[in-house]
Write a protein that holds these residues in place. Structure first.
Motif, short mmCIF file in Angstrom:
data_model
loop_
_atom_site.label_atom_id
_atom_site.label_comp_id
_atom_site.label_asym_id
_atom_site.label_seq_id
_atom_site.Cartn_x
_atom_site.Cartn_y
_atom_site.Cartn_z
N ALA A 125 0.83 -1.21 0.00
CA ALA A 125 0.00 0.00 0.00
C ALA A 125 0.86 1.26 0.00
O ALA A 125 0.62 2.22 -0.75
CB ALA A 125 -0.92 -0.02 1.21
N GLU A 126 1.87 1.22 0.85
CA GLU A 126 2.78 2.39 0.94
C GLU A 126 3.43 2.67 -0.41
O GLU A 126 3.53 3.82 -0.85
CB GLU A 126 3.89 2.10 1.97
CG GLU A 126 3.46 2.23 3.41
CD GLU A 126 3.35 3.68 3.82
OE1 GLU A 126 4.38 4.35 3.89
OE2 GLU A 126 2.21 4.15 4.05
N ILE A 127 3.88 1.61 -1.05
CA ILE A 127 4.56 1.79 -2.34
C ILE A 127 3.59 2.39 -3.35
O ILE A 127 3.95 3.29 -4.12
CB ILE A 127 5.13 0.46 -2.83
CG1 ILE A 127 6.34 0.08 -1.98
CG2 ILE A 127 5.53 0.53 -4.30
CD1 ILE A 127 6.83 -1.31 -2.16
N GLU A 128 2.35 1.93 -3.32
CA GLU A 128 1.38 2.48 -4.23
C GLU A 128 1.17 3.99 -3.99
O GLU A 128 1.15 4.79 -4.91
CB GLU A 128 0.04 1.76 -4.07
CG GLU A 128 -0.30 0.90 -5.28
CD GLU A 128 -1.47 -0.01 -4.98
OE1 GLU A 128 -2.52 0.51 -4.53
OE2 GLU A 128 -1.32 -1.23 -5.16
N ARG A 129 1.02 4.30 -2.69
CA ARG A 129 0.84 5.71 -2.32
C ARG A 129 2.01 6.56 -2.84
O ARG A 129 1.82 7.60 -3.47
CB ARG A 129 0.74 5.84 -0.81
CG ARG A 129 0.53 7.27 -0.31
CD ARG A 129 0.50 7.32 1.21
NE ARG A 129 1.73 6.88 1.84
CZ ARG A 129 2.82 7.65 1.99
NH1 ARG A 129 2.83 8.88 1.55
NH2 ARG A 129 3.91 7.17 2.57
N LEU A 130 3.22 6.06 -2.60
CA LEU A 130 4.40 6.80 -3.02
C LEU A 130 4.45 6.93 -4.54
O LEU A 130 4.82 7.98 -5.07
CB LEU A 130 5.67 6.12 -2.49
CG LEU A 130 5.94 6.40 -1.02
CD1 LEU A 130 7.03 5.48 -0.51
CD2 LEU A 130 6.37 7.85 -0.84
N SER A 131 4.10 5.88 -5.24
CA SER A 131 4.12 5.93 -6.71
C SER A 131 3.23 7.05 -7.20
O SER A 131 3.59 7.81 -8.11
CB SER A 131 3.64 4.60 -7.29
OG SER A 131 4.54 3.59 -6.94
N LYS A 132 2.06 7.15 -6.57
CA LYS A 132 1.15 8.22 -6.95
C LYS A 132 1.78 9.59 -6.69
O LYS A 132 1.80 10.48 -7.55
CB LYS A 132 -0.14 8.10 -6.14
CG LYS A 132 -1.35 7.71 -7.00
CD LYS A 132 -2.60 7.72 -6.16
CE LYS A 132 -3.51 6.58 -6.54
NZ LYS A 132 -4.53 6.34 -5.51
#
Lengths: 769, 769
Positions: free
Chosen positions: A292-299
């Motif tokens: 989830a964190e990685i997704e947030r950061l990607s955004k």
């Protein structure tokens, strides 16, 4: 007072330690599963493959060939075998010249040692001043200047030797400066085409109400360098983006770790805590959380990337301007562009790898203030660093802590913690400070606003040397903290300072001999063992590595730390020059240091370190300057010492030495330093002409297109970066008509004439914000 | 201790002296026969003709109009009337900016004086420390810091004032630096075409076995600046020729004198003696002898001229290289040309008038050694100059002379000579030394190898300032010779030096007030009288002038001596800044000096001085730097003084001042100094473009042809010089093929392409030795 026996014992212990390290190294390096720790350079060059892929299973990890262990010192001749030109080709000029510093130590001190032992030692030895006096003395002192009676005519020997040593050192230094500057010029001349040969960094672009920074840069250079300007690349402020990407990478590492853990033990899904350092907070499923964190950061990264590319405020008033010829770039880098000397500042662009992106937008006034602040801060750091450490140490007073923080009493009463605080804390506070010191100094240099990694390292090295000189050299000679010394010196006459230090020098010889053995010999032997990288590699290898690519990343050979290594060498130069006349016995110890360090670092440079950048030995003027300053210091201290020896008739003859040495310094500065800061036009023209003859149809613009894009846009795993690079180039290629230009026809005529805006460019104009 | 009455008397005397000078000037300048002494500038400009040609005979010599005498101070408003732009046009930027130094003094010290008198004086006055103590004191001391009781809180006023003065001075200095640099850039930009804008001086041309220097220069620049190189002019060593021409001129003067004498008294042919200074030797007929001498010299000059022109050994390895555009010259001057940074050294050519031809051929190594020698010599001159003078003074001891040189007894016993030796010799030795000092310092600077008159004057000024600081400022504060001071300082702690000097400062206020009146006020008033030029002009006019042209020569207005004048002003800046906080009473005296000097020098610059060269205010960074150093010195001395006042709590607040001031210095150096040493490409390009638009068919080569011919070949009375100039240009225009070039085809292709040798040039080749 240490006797020769004591020194011998100490030497034996240190030699033994060094030998243990070397044997450990010899064994460890032969194990295939350590191969990536001890030979990463070859892996990076693609010349070596994991031996773990071939042969029997056991052989993958342990070397069972007993013959390999017999030749456990074999790496030494191997390290020396590679000839210098090949070494330059293999590891770059910086590394090769860095090795020459050690070699320079040998060149200077081998003849000095021979001369001192054949002349000074007999002269000192054949006296009996110490035997007659009631002072306690050791055999070592019998070899030193202390054994000469006061007012003796024998001091003439020392004076003559001081002259001989000075002239020899200067001679070798000049030779070496000449060699290194020739090597540098040859290296630059023989190099293949590199973007920085054509590129100049322009800082402090003035804001223009009618034009964007990119347009402003383009117009300025089209007007003022009409025949040579090629293209440019405005610097954008991607510091926040870089931080986000860094964060994403770290999360990715953790994800890999948890996934690996889960795959090894599929029965239990790994969990983690979300709070500080994973020590507190809610317990969550680790894999889900990290994903989830990685997704947030990607955004966030995507948003930030858009912002950097489309928001003109993310552009900094600096640009990399490329020219059609090396000649044009050399001209632009060396000249002043605008009336106001704080605008349109040009300097050679460093190599793309060497650029320190964060500092590219500091305005001129701010630079002066920053340097002032750091100068003051560094002064306090050097002379008053003991104060906070003493405060920390005073905390080690258990009773004090208990009184002030009574609630801690329960913890402190545990005997283990108590003894830990009492025994270790005071030493640890100082040790932690000393370990952090290079980082602190590097941060100071970054704050000062230097623009390339290489200059940051050079400036940090300079600060570290001064710190070492004050706190290690003077601090050891005159007991007491640097602040106390400062106070003493302020209340002493200028004449007396060299005397105070000079008198103490012969007495501290044994201390420094021990220091050289512990810090120098054992330190160098520890260097080759690479204990820290070894442990880290195996930890990473076990916990995170899934693919070959991950293993490559885990290797991380690091690079030669100029900012920590060079000041240490300089300290040995200083010790050697100071003690050459006073206590020649110290010289062999320094020789061993230089010899050992040379072999070890040659091995490390060939097999381990991977330089981050190539500055073509730009640090040599600093090295040269510091050796000269050590020479002058040694001369002043000798004068101080002599004047206490009632040798009044001889001392005045020493005054000429520092004067001549300083004149020599200025001579060398004028003669050789330009080779390190400027780029001769003759050279540029020659390379241009050759290139034009060899590759008449070279598309230089395409070659330089992406050279100075912020590294964050050149990421090696994201597809979208190509789009970004394209986008950045788009913005740079659009010449537009500024409104005010219509009123100033003359310059625009020139610019328009030499590069008329083509139709597609004009159409693209609208796509630029 | 001088009371206010003493000071008043001294002031009255000095004001009277100054008034006498001014009245004398007012009367003398109105006499038509002095017109050429007091208004030579206008004659040189061709705007004024000898008034002796019109009107009655008496009126030719004496002004009988009584109304002219009434308005005897009228020249003052006249001097102030001319606006600055007109002044720049009339006398050049150097002179206009030189006047700004005096104005700067007023700008700095008027507000400081007002502030000091409204705040510091009352604070000092309303104490009674001196009245209570038993120390002798004067009313002046009551106004100074001495009147504050030890450890008083009132010292805070002085600290705050020190801050206020520092910030005000820095503010004014920054403003002024900005104004002057803008003026300089504007002056350079708005100037008409000048040869030095296109020309670069190339030094240390390496010898080439196959080519003459001229060819070597041409090929090098054709290869490395193919698009911009225009022509060049090799420097020839005409020092001997210049000496011969000088000698011939002197003989010609004597011949004129004797002929005039003979024409006035035809009955007796004048005779002269051929020996030393015409005092001994054979008696001969003067006219015949001088004619013969002149003939001999003419022959020698012709021979030497041939030698210089045809002997390649008379050519020096230096050349003036001209470019097609200002841009090309700016590029070449600011970049490094060759690999070896001691060869092909380029720098802006000075104005042709400003070039110091004798120093053009000094090789690089020699420069370092020369500067070292001069540094040592200057150190000894500053600190030990009293030794030879004391030796001379000891000769004034009559008995000593009689004992050592008994044969002189007969002469010495003559009472006149005896009293002369005893009374005058000691003072005269020192006075002669001080008069010769600027010349000695100028010789030192020449020996150091600077290349232009302006830089020679700047370097001499620097030396003179240091000499004044040590011997006048420190020497007056601490009694004793400079050598004794040096000895004291060497045996004193770094902390104590400012204390020693600081304590003595308030006591020396009255001395310096007197000094300002005698040296400053009376000196300036004497300056306007021009007594020496007045006498010399009338002597020459009577003995040698035959034609109008001779009279022109006899005028010789001289030029503003920057090397003597500026250090004097700097001494007043130093005194003002040091005493501003300590004894504000000194300030009005300094204000009067600056005001008077401003008016007087403005008058002199408008009417008298004729600058030899124009350096476009290149001296300003020096002026700025010295005022900053005076500021730092004043701060250090104040700290020293304060620390003796038991004002321990206030002193630390002063430490920040020098640190901030030095940072300010570096800020200004980076911000404004480049305007004085470099030439921005933007500026060059703008002028080039404008010129190309206005005069598209300008023959620049013809314009630059003779610009940098040695002045000796541009003599104004010899016909043969035209031939010489032609001859020199011939040699410069011949491109030839060097033998070794045939092996290096690439560069020659470029050079050949851009300027193919035409047929006539190739034919002329044979005429070149």
């Amino acid at each position: 007072m240490a006797t020769i026996g004591d020194i011998g014992l100490s030497a034996a212990i240190n030699i033994l330690t060094a030998l243990v390290f070397l044997v450990a190294f010899a064994i460890l390096r032969l194990q295939p599963f350590n191969d990536r720790v001890y030979f990463p350079k070859w892996y990076l060059k693609g010349l070596r493959n994991s031996p773990t892929h071939t042969g029997a299973f056991v052989k993958k990890f342990v070397n069972l060939d007993w013959r390999a262990y017999i030749r456990f010192l074999n790496w030494m001749p191997d390290a020396l075998k590679m000839p210098e030109p090949e070494l330059i080709d293999h590891a770059g000029l910086d590394s090769a010249v860095y090795l020459r510093i050690y070699l320079l130590g040998l060149k200077i001190f081998v003849p000095i040692t021979l001369l001192a032992f054949s002349i000074l030692v007999p002269v000192n030895w054949t006296n009996s001043t110490l035997a007659k006096s009631n002072v306690e003395y050791s055999e070592i002192d019998k070899l030193s200047i202390s054994n000469i009676p006061l007012g003796s005519q024998r001091f003439w020997t020392h004076i003559i030797m001081a002259y001989a040593f000075t002239f020899w050192t200067c001679y070798v230094l000049r030779k070496e400066y000449e060699t290194v500057s020739t090597m540098r010029l040859h290296f630059i001349a023989s190099e293949r085409r590199r973007p920085d040969q054509f590129t100049v960094l322009v800082k402090n672009v003035p804001p223009d109400p009618d034009e964007t920074i990119s347009e402003s840069v383009e117009h300025f250079f089209l007007v003022n360098h009409p025949d040579h300007y090629l293209s440019h690349q405005v610097v954008c402020n991607a510091n926040k983006l870089a931080k986000l990407v860094e964060e994403k990478k770290s999360k990715q590492n953790w994800l890999d770790y948890y996934q690996l853990k889960y795959s090894r033990n599929p029965s239990q899904r790994p969990t983690m805590k979300t709070g500080f350092l994973g020590l507190c907070g809610d317990k969550v499923d680790a894999i889900d959380h990290q994903t989830a964190e990685i997704e947030r950061l990607s955004k966030e990264i995507a948003e930030e990337r858009e912002r950097v590319l489309n928001n003109p405020k993310a552009l900094m008033p600096a640009a990399f301007v490329s020219f059609k010829t090396r000649w044009g770039a050399a001209v632009c880098a060396q000249t002043q562009q605008s009336r106001n000397p704080t605008l349109w500042l040009t300097e050679w662009a460093s190599e793309p790898r060497d650029v320190y992106w964060n500092n590219l937008a500091i305005p001129y006034v701010s630079l002066t203030i920053r340097r002032l602040i750091i100068a003051v801060a560094f002064f306090f750091l050097t002379f008053f660093f003991m104060i906070p450490i003493t405060i920390v140490q005073s905390l080690a007073n258990i009773e004090g802590i208990q009184k002030k923080l009574p609630f801690l009493k329960v913890i402190i009463d545990i005997s283990f913690i108590k003894s830990f605080i009492q025994g270790f804390l005071p030493g640890i506070a100082l040790k932690i400070f000393l370990i952090l010191l290079p980082t602190i100094l590097m941060m100071m240099s970054k704050f000062e606003g230097y623009l390339s990694m290489s200059s940051l390292e050079r400036k940090s090295a300079n600060k570290y040397y001064i710190f070492n000189f004050v706190n290690v050299f003077l601090g050891s000679i005159i007991a007491g903290t640097a602040f106390q010394q400062l106070n003493t010196f302020l209340h002493q006459s200028a004449n007396d300072i060299p005397k105070t230090i000079g008198v103490a020098i012969p007495m501290k010889a044994t201390f420094f001999i021990t220091y050289i053995m512990v810090d120098g010999w054992a330190g160098i032997a520890g260097e080759i063992l690479r204990l820290k990288p070894l442990i880290f590699f195996h930890l990473k290898n076990f916990f995170m590595v899934k693919t070959e690519k991950d293993r490559e990343k885990a290797m991380d050979p690091g690079s030669l730390g100029f900012n920590t290594g060079e000041p240490q060498i300089q300290l040995y130069f200083l010790l050697g020059l100071v003690y050459a006349v006073v206590t020649p016995l110290l010289l062999p110890f320094i020789l061993i240091f230089f010899g050992l360090a040379y072999v070890v670092f040659r091995h490390q440079i060939i097999n381990v370190y991977n330089q981050e950048y190539e500055s073509a030995a730009a640090f040599w003027p600093d090295v040269h300057g510091r050796i000269i300053s050590a020479l002058v210091i040694s001369q002043l201290l000798l004068m101080g010492l002599m004047s206490t020896k009632h040798a009044a008739s001889t001392t005045p003859f020493l005054i000429a030495l520092p004067v001549v040495t300083i004149a020599f310094y200025y001579y060398c500065k004028g003669r050789y330093e330009p080779a390190f800061v400027r780029y001769p036009l003759q050279e540029a023209m020659r390379k241009d002409t050759l290139e034009r003859a060899r590759e008449p149809h070279l598309n230089l613009k395409a070659y330089l297109q992406n050279a100075y894009v912020h590294p964050i846009f050149k990421g090696d795993d994201d597809d979208e970066d190509d789009y970004v690079v394209e986008k950045l180039n788009e913005t740079e290629l659009v010449p537009t008509k500024r409104q005010s230009r219509r009123n100033t026809p003359v310059p625009s005529k020139v610019s328009g004439g030499s590069s008329p805006p083509s139709l597609p460019d004009v159409i693209q104009e609208n796509s630029v914000p």
